[in-house]
Write a protein that holds these residues in place. Structure first.
Motif, short mmCIF file in Angstrom:
data_model
loop_
_atom_site.label_atom_id
_atom_site.label_comp_id
_atom_site.label_asym_id
_atom_site.label_seq_id
_atom_site.Cartn_x
_atom_site.Cartn_y
_atom_site.Cartn_z
N LYS A 1 -19.74 -16.28 -3.19
CA LYS A 1 -18.51 -16.15 -3.97
C LYS A 1 -17.70 -17.43 -3.84
CE LYS A 1 -18.04 -11.24 -2.77
NZ LYS A 1 -17.14 -10.29 -2.08
N VAL A 2 -16.98 -17.75 -4.92
CA VAL A 2 -16.11 -18.92 -4.96
C VAL A 2 -14.71 -18.46 -5.35
CG1 VAL A 2 -15.63 -21.13 -6.09
CG2 VAL A 2 -17.99 -20.47 -5.59
N GLY A 3 -13.71 -18.93 -4.63
CA GLY A 3 -12.33 -18.66 -4.99
C GLY A 3 -11.80 -19.76 -5.90
N HIS A 4 -11.14 -19.37 -6.97
CA HIS A 4 -10.53 -20.32 -7.90
C HIS A 4 -9.01 -20.16 -7.82
CE1 HIS A 4 -14.20 -21.42 -10.23
NE2 HIS A 4 -14.60 -20.24 -9.77
N VAL A 5 -8.33 -21.16 -7.32
CA VAL A 5 -6.87 -21.15 -7.26
C VAL A 5 -6.35 -21.66 -8.59
CG1 VAL A 5 -4.83 -22.16 -6.16
CG2 VAL A 5 -6.75 -21.39 -4.76
N GLU A 6 -5.39 -20.94 -9.15
CA GLU A 6 -4.86 -21.28 -10.46
C GLU A 6 -3.34 -21.10 -10.48
OE1 GLU A 6 -6.26 -22.25 -13.38
OE2 GLU A 6 -8.30 -22.32 -12.60
N ASP A 7 -2.70 -21.77 -11.41
CA ASP A 7 -1.31 -21.53 -11.80
C ASP A 7 -0.32 -21.54 -10.64
OD1 ASP A 7 -2.44 -21.27 -14.32
OD2 ASP A 7 -2.53 -19.09 -14.22
#
Length: 156
Positions: A89-95
């Motif tokens: 799994k990969v975490g995507h930090v956004e906004d």
């Protein structure tokens, strides 16, 4: 509640986005980051419910200033499930954005720590994000490093 007990930490804590946050300046805060057209109450509620149904796989967090009742920081992380790396799994930090009047209080750093710790707790092997050149030094201070390049294609 945040880890240390400075005066700012007692006034502000990181929590999940709530439906009532639309009326606490959430959309206006996002406009400090990027284009964010007007969102009706119904549109906000529909999107809120849609994202909430994803549970811990997509969280939006905010910091509310307890003195003013305004949302002064926000960020999100969503978990991408992969086949590579043993179905990793990969975490995507956004906004991620901190209100211009609240910068310099370590809120961005605390938000990044919160979001990356969440991704790690969800079993992610890495966390990635996109940022502007102007924000590169901030993310490097938070432990991120530049890797490769980003490409984008916008649709009309």
């Amino acid at each position: 509640m945040l880890a240390n007990n400075s005066n700012d930490d007692q006034k502000c804590k990181i929590r999940r986005l709530e439906l009532a946050d639309k009326n606490k300046g959430f959309i206006e805060l996002l406009r400090q980051l990027t284009v964010c057209d007007s969102v009706s109450d119904k549109e906000f509620e529909d999107r809120f419910k849609e994202l909430a149904s994803e549970g811990d796989d997509h969280i939006i967090c905010v910091v509310e200033d307890n003195d003013t009742g305004k949302i002064i920081a926000t960020g999100s992380v969503f978990i991408e499930k992969k086949f590579i790396r043993n179905c990793g799994k990969v975490g995507h930090v956004e906004d991620l954005v901190v209100d211009a009047n609240a910068r310099g209080k370590q809120l961005g750093k605390k938000m990044i720590e919160f979001l990356t710790e969440h991704a790690q707790s969800m079993g992610c092997y890495k966390v990635i994000l996109d940022c502007s050149t102007e924000n590169k030094a901030f993310y490097e201070k938070c432990g991120f490093k530049e890797k490769e390049i980003q490409m984008v294609k916008y649709f009309p």
